[in-house]
Motif scaffolding. Structure first.
Motif, PDB file in Angstrom:
ATOM      1  N   ILE A 121       0.884  -1.166   0.000  1.00 53.50           N
ATOM      2  CA  ILE A 121       0.000   0.000   0.000  1.00 53.50           C
ATOM      3  C   ILE A 121       0.921   1.216   0.000  1.00 53.50           C
ATOM      4  O   ILE A 121       1.640   1.461   0.966  1.00 53.50           O
ATOM      5  CB  ILE A 121      -0.929   0.026   1.229  1.00 53.50           C
ATOM      6  CG1 ILE A 121      -1.816  -1.222   1.257  1.00 53.50           C
ATOM      7  CG2 ILE A 121      -1.773   1.296   1.236  1.00 53.50           C
ATOM      8  CD1 ILE A 121      -2.679  -1.331   2.505  1.00 53.50           C
ATOM      9  N   ILE A 122       0.908   1.954  -1.104  1.00 51.92           N
ATOM     10  CA  ILE A 122       1.810   3.099  -1.246  1.00 51.92           C
ATOM     11  C   ILE A 122       1.005   4.382  -1.030  1.00 51.92           C
ATOM     12  O   ILE A 122       0.118   4.715  -1.810  1.00 51.92           O
ATOM     13  CB  ILE A 122       2.469   3.121  -2.639  1.00 51.92           C
ATOM     14  CG1 ILE A 122       3.249   1.817  -2.859  1.00 51.92           C
ATOM     15  CG2 ILE A 122       3.407   4.317  -2.760  1.00 51.92           C
ATOM     16  CD1 ILE A 122       3.804   1.667  -4.266  1.00 51.92           C
ATOM     17  N   VAL A 123       1.337   5.075   0.049  1.00 52.42           N
ATOM     18  CA  VAL A 123       0.679   6.340   0.376  1.00 52.42           C
ATOM     19  C   VAL A 123       1.582   7.464  -0.116  1.00 52.42           C
ATOM     20  O   VAL A 123       2.752   7.529   0.245  1.00 52.42           O
ATOM     21  CB  VAL A 123       0.430   6.461   1.891  1.00 52.42           C
ATOM     22  CG1 VAL A 123      -0.292   7.764   2.216  1.00 52.42           C
ATOM     23  CG2 VAL A 123      -0.369   5.262   2.399  1.00 52.42           C
ATOM     24  N   PHE A 150      -1.244 -12.554   8.706  1.00 61.85           N
ATOM     25  CA  PHE A 150      -0.604 -11.373   8.103  1.00 61.85           C
ATOM     26  C   PHE A 150       0.640 -11.015   8.912  1.00 61.85           C
ATOM     27  O   PHE A 150       0.672 -11.205  10.139  1.00 61.85           O
ATOM     28  CB  PHE A 150      -1.551 -10.175   8.092  1.00 61.85           C
ATOM     29  CG  PHE A 150      -2.745 -10.364   7.203  1.00 61.85           C
ATOM     30  CD1 PHE A 150      -2.656 -10.147   5.829  1.00 61.85           C
ATOM     31  CD2 PHE A 150      -3.960 -10.768   7.730  1.00 61.85           C
ATOM     32  CE1 PHE A 150      -3.748 -10.325   5.004  1.00 61.85           C
ATOM     33  CE2 PHE A 150      -5.059 -10.944   6.915  1.00 61.85           C
ATOM     34  CZ  PHE A 150      -4.962 -10.724   5.548  1.00 61.85           C
ATOM     35  N   VAL A 151       1.636 -10.467   8.214  1.00 56.81           N
ATOM     36  CA  VAL A 151       2.871 -10.043   8.884  1.00 56.81           C
ATOM     37  C   VAL A 151       3.199  -8.626   8.415  1.00 56.81           C
ATOM     38  O   VAL A 151       3.283  -8.366   7.205  1.00 56.81           O
ATOM     39  CB  VAL A 151       4.055 -10.989   8.561  1.00 56.81           C
ATOM     40  CG1 VAL A 151       5.317 -10.492   9.259  1.00 56.81           C
ATOM     41  CG2 VAL A 151       3.735 -12.413   8.986  1.00 56.81           C
ATOM     42  N   TYR A 152       3.392  -7.737   9.395  1.00 60.71           N
ATOM     43  CA  TYR A 152       3.784  -6.359   9.086  1.00 60.71           C
ATOM     44  C   TYR A 152       4.791  -5.892  10.129  1.00 60.71           C
ATOM     45  O   TYR A 152       4.537  -6.010  11.337  1.00 60.71           O
ATOM     46  CB  TYR A 152       2.563  -5.428   9.079  1.00 60.71           C
ATOM     47  CG  TYR A 152       2.905  -3.974   8.855  1.00 60.71           C
ATOM     48  CD1 TYR A 152       3.379  -3.528   7.618  1.00 60.71           C
ATOM     49  CD2 TYR A 152       2.768  -3.039   9.890  1.00 60.71           C
ATOM     50  CE1 TYR A 152       3.702  -2.206   7.414  1.00 60.71           C
ATOM     51  CE2 TYR A 152       3.083  -1.699   9.694  1.00 60.71           C
ATOM     52  CZ  TYR A 152       3.559  -1.293   8.457  1.00 60.71           C
ATOM     53  OH  TYR A 152       3.884   0.023   8.249  1.00 60.71           O
ATOM     54  N   ASN A 153       5.939  -5.401   9.646  1.00 60.36           N
ATOM     55  CA  ASN A 153       7.022  -4.984  10.551  1.00 60.36           C
ATOM     56  C   ASN A 153       7.402  -6.096  11.525  1.00 60.36           C
ATOM     57  O   ASN A 153       7.572  -5.867  12.736  1.00 60.36           O
ATOM     58  CB  ASN A 153       6.633  -3.718  11.323  1.00 60.36           C
ATOM     59  CG  ASN A 153       6.834  -2.458  10.490  1.00 60.36           C
ATOM     60  OD1 ASN A 153       7.469  -2.487   9.430  1.00 60.36           O
ATOM     61  ND2 ASN A 153       6.299  -1.345  10.962  1.00 60.36           N
ATOM     62  N   ASN A 166      -2.484  -0.858  13.178  1.00 66.14           N
ATOM     63  CA  ASN A 166      -1.056  -0.529  13.229  1.00 66.14           C
ATOM     64  C   ASN A 166      -0.553   0.039  11.906  1.00 66.14           C
ATOM     65  O   ASN A 166       0.657   0.066  11.656  1.00 66.14           O
ATOM     66  CB  ASN A 166      -0.254  -1.783  13.582  1.00 66.14           C
ATOM     67  CG  ASN A 166      -0.537  -2.288  14.981  1.00 66.14           C
ATOM     68  OD1 ASN A 166       0.036  -1.817  15.948  1.00 66.14           O
ATOM     69  ND2 ASN A 166      -1.438  -3.253  15.077  1.00 66.14           N
ATOM     70  N   LEU A 167      -1.459   0.501  11.065  1.00 66.47           N
ATOM     71  CA  LEU A 167      -1.058   0.976   9.740  1.00 66.47           C
ATOM     72  C   LEU A 167      -1.233   2.481   9.555  1.00 66.47           C
ATOM     73  O   LEU A 167      -1.198   2.972   8.432  1.00 66.47           O
ATOM     74  CB  LEU A 167      -1.863   0.243   8.656  1.00 66.47           C
ATOM     75  CG  LEU A 167      -1.619  -1.263   8.552  1.00 66.47           C
ATOM     76  CD1 LEU A 167      -2.504  -1.856   7.465  1.00 66.47           C
ATOM     77  CD2 LEU A 167      -0.155  -1.559   8.259  1.00 66.47           C
ATOM     78  N   LEU A 182       3.925   0.648   2.526  1.00 64.72           N
ATOM     79  CA  LEU A 182       3.603  -0.300   3.585  1.00 64.72           C
ATOM     80  C   LEU A 182       3.528  -1.688   2.948  1.00 64.72           C
ATOM     81  O   LEU A 182       2.600  -1.996   2.182  1.00 64.72           O
ATOM     82  CB  LEU A 182       2.265   0.051   4.235  1.00 64.72           C
ATOM     83  CG  LEU A 182       2.233   1.269   5.177  1.00 64.72           C
ATOM     84  CD1 LEU A 182       2.443   2.570   4.411  1.00 64.72           C
ATOM     85  CD2 LEU A 182       0.898   1.335   5.913  1.00 64.72           C
ATOM     86  N   THR A 183       4.517  -2.510   3.229  1.00 68.57           N
ATOM     87  CA  THR A 183       4.578  -3.877   2.686  1.00 68.57           C
ATOM     88  C   THR A 183       3.959  -4.848   3.679  1.00 68.57           C
ATOM     89  O   THR A 183       4.418  -4.968   4.823  1.00 68.57           O
ATOM     90  CB  THR A 183       6.027  -4.282   2.387  1.00 68.57           C
ATOM     91  OG1 THR A 183       6.579  -3.374   1.427  1.00 68.57           O
ATOM     92  CG2 THR A 183       6.079  -5.695   1.824  1.00 68.57           C
TER      93      THR A 183
END
Length: 231
Positions: A121-123, A150-153, A166-167, A182-183
């Motif tokens: 997700i590219i902001v 899901f995995v983020y950071n 957390n996004l 945001l990958t």
């Protein structure tokens, strides 16, 4: 008789003298009053003239002071606003996890236990003159395979509701790079569990999910709001 007449004449002369004296005295007093009155008039006239001169002097100064006027224009440039997600202006975008799968052993990149993938997700706040607070929500989620994570950071999440909390973040007005990528990774592990019974139970769940779920999709809504200016 002669003596009486002489006395009478003498009295008349005295009366006449007294009369003339009074008349002369009255005249002198009148002249004196007229003189005083004339002096008063002269004083009043002089005072009036001086007052006129003083007022003229003061008035002249009040109208002869320096006066300058500088004119200008009021200009307020409005800060521009620019906010894009994945290069697009629209707010809602759909993510299909099968299109993000990196396993080519399955037909049409379908997902199954043992597959994984990722999406970005590219902001983008490039071109905006103000800071942007962004937040991400997921809506219209179809049925998710139970054991998909899901995995983020480097943090694992069991649901997208946990993930979206957390996004959020901020793009500051003075940031040189105003893009945030945001990958988000996802994984559907094969034979999950720590004991034989747990693995067997999860295998049953995975098998049933494969029968019931044709696609797993959800909508991504990214909102951007201006950072409140600091006073």
């Amino acid at each position: 008789m002669i003596l009486h007449f002489q006395i009478s004449i003498l009295n008349q002369e005295i009366l006449i003298r007294i009369f003339y004296r009074k008349k002369i005295q009255t005249k002198k007093e009148t002249e004196k009053e007229e003189c005083l009155l004339s002096k008063k008039k002269k004083i009043i006239l002089i005072v009036a003239i001086l007052s006129t001169i003083v007022l003229a002097f003061i008035g002249g100064h009040s109208y002869s002071k320096y006066v300058s006027e500088v004119r200008g224009n009021g200009i307020a440039e409005v800060a521009t606003w620019s906010f894009k997600v994945n290069g697009q202006q629209e707010q809602v975008q759909e993510i299909k996890l099968n299109s993000t799968c990196d396993n080519e052993t399955l037909v049409d990149h379908k997902i199954a236990p043992g597959t994984q993938g990722s999406f970005n997700i590219i902001v983008d706040g490039t071109g905006s003159d103000v800071g942007i607070n962004y937040s991400i929500k997921f809506e219209n989620e179809s049925t998710k395979p139970t054991n998909l994570k899901f995995v983020y950071n480097n943090q694992e999440y069991s649901s997208i509701d946990e993930l979206q909390a957390n996004l959020s973040g901020t793009i500051h007005a003075n940031d040189e790079d105003k893009t945030r990528t945001l990958t988000i990774d996802w994984k559907w592990n094969y034979e999950t569990g720590t004991t034989e019974s747990e693995i067997a139970n999860n295998d049953k769940i995975d098998t049933q999910n494969a029968k019931d779920i044709a696609n797993y999709t959800f909508n991504v809504i990214v909102s951007g709001t201006q950072v409140v200016p600091q006073t």
